[in-house]
Design an enzyme around this catalytic site. Structure first.
Site, PDB file in Angstrom:
ATOM      1  N   TRP A 252      30.345  38.900  41.620  1.00  0.00           N
ATOM      2  CA  TRP A 252      28.842  38.944  41.989  1.00  0.00           C
ATOM      3  C   TRP A 252      28.477  40.282  42.731  1.00  0.00           C
ATOM      4  CZ3 TRP A 252      28.218  40.756  46.953  1.00  0.00           C
ATOM      5  CH2 TRP A 252      29.449  40.648  47.825  1.00  0.00           C
ATOM      6  N   ASN A 253      29.401  41.164  42.971  1.00  0.00           N
ATOM      7  CA  ASN A 253      29.004  42.525  43.691  1.00  0.00           C
ATOM      8  C   ASN A 253      28.494  43.558  42.971  1.00  0.00           C
ATOM      9  OD1 ASN A 253      31.473  42.603  42.813  1.00  0.00           O
ATOM     10  ND2 ASN A 253      32.234  44.115  44.549  1.00  0.00           N
TER      11      ASN A 253
ATOM     12  N   GLY B 149      38.150  40.646  39.720  1.00  0.00           N
ATOM     13  CA  GLY B 149      37.933  39.681  40.714  1.00  0.00           C
ATOM     14  C   GLY B 149      39.270  39.851  41.603  1.00  0.00           C
TER      15      GLY B 149
ATOM     16  N   GLU C 188      42.474  42.778  52.187  1.00  0.00           N
ATOM     17  CA  GLU C 188      41.179  43.436  51.915  1.00  0.00           C
ATOM     18  C   GLU C 188      39.848  43.057  52.710  1.00  0.00           C
ATOM     19  OE1 GLU C 188      39.152  44.647  47.760  1.00  0.00           O
ATOM     20  OE2 GLU C 188      40.261  42.905  47.694  1.00  0.00           O
TER      21      GLU C 188
ATOM     22  N   GLU D 209      40.913  43.572  36.431  1.00  0.00           N
ATOM     23  CA  GLU D 209      40.683  44.810  37.570  1.00  0.00           C
ATOM     24  C   GLU D 209      40.720  43.867  38.832  1.00  0.00           C
ATOM     25  OE1 GLU D 209      38.289  46.196  40.256  1.00  0.00           O
ATOM     26  OE2 GLU D 209      36.730  46.305  38.681  1.00  0.00           O
ATOM     27  N   LEU D 210      41.837  43.924  39.688  1.00  0.00           N
ATOM     28  CA  LEU D 210      42.045  43.083  40.518  1.00  0.00           C
ATOM     29  C   LEU D 210      41.757  43.638  42.010  1.00  0.00           C
ATOM     30  CD1 LEU D 210      45.051  41.233  38.960  1.00  0.00           C
ATOM     31  CD2 LEU D 210      42.804  40.658  38.581  1.00  0.00           C
TER      32      LEU D 210
ATOM     33  N   CYS E 120      35.066  46.804  45.416  1.00  0.00           N
ATOM     34  CA  CYS E 120      36.823  46.673  45.288  1.00  0.00           C
ATOM     35  C   CYS E 120      37.285  48.028  45.728  1.00  0.00           C
ATOM     36  CB  CYS E 120      37.163  46.198  43.904  1.00  0.00           C
ATOM     37  SG  CYS E 120      36.048  47.059  42.478  1.00  0.00           S
TER      38      CYS E 120
ATOM     39  N   PRO F  32      29.101  35.013  34.356  1.00  0.00           N
ATOM     40  CA  PRO F  32      28.817  35.686  35.617  1.00  0.00           C
ATOM     41  C   PRO F  32      29.261  34.867  36.761  1.00  0.00           C
ATOM     42  CG  PRO F  32      26.862  34.833  34.624  1.00  0.00           C
ATOM     43  CD  PRO F  32      27.920  34.439  33.623  1.00  0.00           C
ATOM     44  N   ALA F  33      29.360  35.387  37.871  1.00  0.00           N
ATOM     45  CA  ALA F  33      29.389  34.902  39.205  1.00  0.00           C
ATOM     46  C   ALA F  33      28.184  33.674  39.566  1.00  0.00           C
ATOM     47  CB  ALA F  33      29.772  35.651  40.486  1.00  0.00           C
TER      48      ALA F  33
END
Length: 464
Positions: free
Chosen positions: A132-133, A209, A365, A231-232, A265, A157-158
């Site tokens: 979502w970001n 995510g 995080e 991509e975590l 992130c 999508p989110a």
């Protein structure tokens, strides 16, 4: 038929009611893009490139509308949303050109009557799950190279921010991307993720995510041996050395940390400052953070928008309280502003001094405008602190000594590193993490590779 509401997190206003995709609908769309794959991969690369470039041009024409959609559904300030649209579109421009640069090669054979040819071909149907970001940038960073390579794509999508994806896909179709080449589905990841991983027509999963969700997708994708790009999670450190330009370091830290209210992130989450300059740095950062304005992202003066939801707010609040309880000093901020009726959650941009490794914020995080500062005595101590977690997405450091700078770059275990630079991301550079922060790269020439298979052809019986 199930639906969900998309709300503006700054006002609580319902923007749209979205219909959830059923299992049957998702499977039908996967079948449709599977049928479209044969024709799309066979198109001349220059033809694919021209269509992708047209998509870029349409996004440029509609960038203000897209930016407003992003602000309304994600809460980020409009100026940041417009920056995201430009950033997202840079990936489309880049991969429109890369479509024409999918090179093979020949290899000298060990016998004179053979030729060996290496070719690249698209992997097939790709399912992409985006956060979502950055609803625009994370979509284009995946779809642009996939389409350029000749793959077809289903985007999920989110649920917080589907409207950006819907608009972008509409523009792609208007540009000439066939509807059976790029489509979207809507619904929760817990429901749609298993449909993607179980479907044998899906040849690749690309996901941005959290690390736990990524691990589960990897595990489930292994059952049909799918390609995966992940991509975590990250927990980015900043190291400020004793010779750093304090003004520049504070400015770049501000840029890195407080973009999208700290909900990125790769934003700075842990700041390690040499003990000889920690007071000067903290004072300068406090001065800059104190000037940030929180509010509705549609208001021009807003620097910090809302947190996306109550869960995000509660985590930031808990980390702040935990740090204060364990001895951190709140230099600026530290308070939230909540309207439970409207379901809006704001948190002041906050800086903490005297952080320690026992605090939750140094280990988990943070997705919010909360930044801890911890001092260090020597560079190896700083490196050890930075590398101490299983995450390795992004890191930053500030020094004007080239020897220190090169030493840090060699010893920090992170995939993206900024040296005197708080904003290193670019479409032409490979982006991705080390350790538990990901698999594969997005961006640059390397960003094409995850969407391509390598085929080896050995031709024998040649006359010599």
């Amino acid at each position: 038929m199930s639906t969900f509401n998309v709300k503006n997190p700054a006002t609580g206003k319902v923007l749209a009611e979205i219909q959830e995709s059923t299992k049957e609908e998702v499977e039908a769309i996967i079948e449709d893009v599977h049928q479209g794959f044969s024709e799309w991969k066979s198109r001349d690369a220059h033809d694919r490139a021209a269509i992708i470039k047209k998509w870029h041009d349409l996004i440029e024409e509609n960038k203000n509308e897209l930016a407003e959609i992003i602000t309304k559904e994600s809460g980020k300030p409009l100026k940041e949303a417009l920056g995201e649209v430009n950033y997202a579109n840079s990936y489309i421009a880049w991969y429109a050109e890369e479509a024409k640069r999918i090179y093979g090669k020949t290899i000298p054979a060990s016998t004179p009557n053979k030729n060996i040819i290496i070719k690249k071909q698209p992997v097939g149907v790709v399912a992409g799950i985006t956060p979502w970001n950055f609803p625009a940038a994370m979509l284009t960073r995946k779809t642009a190279p996939a389409l350029a390579a000749g793959c077809t794509f289903v985007a999920k999508p989110a649920v917080e921010t589907p409207l950006t994806t819907i608009k972008l896909v509409e523009l792609a179709h208007e540009a000439g991307v066939p509807k059976n080449v790029l489509q979207y589905v809507n619904g929760s990841g817990s429901k749609i993720g298993p449909i993607f991983t179980e479907n044998k027509l899906v040849k690749k999963i690309t996901f941005t995510g959290s690390t736990p969700v990524g691990k589960n997708l990897i595990r489930e994708s292994a059952k049909t041996v799918k390609h995966v790009s992940m991509e975590l999670g990250g927990h980015a450190p900043i190291i400020v050395c004793e010779d750093a330009d304090i003004e520049a370091a504070a400015t770049q830290t501000l840029i890195s940390k407080f973009r999208n209210a700290g909900q990125t992130c790769i934003c700075a989450n842990r700041v390690f400052v040499h003990e000889s300059v920690v007071t000067a740095f903290a004072d300068k950062l406090k001065e800059k953070v104190s000037q940030l304005k929180i509010g509705n992202g549609l208001e021009e003066e807003t620097d910090i928008g809302p947190l996306i939801n109550k869960k995000g707010f509660d985590k930031v609040k808990a980390q702040c309280e935990n740090a204060a309880k364990l001895g951190a000093e709140i230099l600026v901020g530290g308070h939230g502003k909540v309207d439970e009726d409207k379901e809006t959650y704001f948190f002041e941009p906050t800086v903490l001094l005297n952080a320690t490794q026992e605090m939750d914020i140094m280990n988990d995080e943070t997705f919010g405008p909360l930044l801890p500062i911890q001092s260090f005595a020597n560079i190896d101590e700083a490196i050890s602190l930075a590398n101490s977690l299983p995450f390795g997405l992004a890191a930053y450091y500030f020094t004007n000594d080239y020897r220190t700078g090169l030493y840090l770059s060699d010893h920090l275990d992170f995939g993206v590193i900024g040296w005197n630079d708080g904003a290193p991301s670019a479409a032409y550079a490979p982006f991705g993490g080390l350790k538990e922060s990901g698999i594969g790269k997005e961006g640059g020439a390397e960003g094409m590779e995850p969407y391509l298979d390598t085929k080896y052809l050995s031709i024998g019986g040649l006359k010599v």
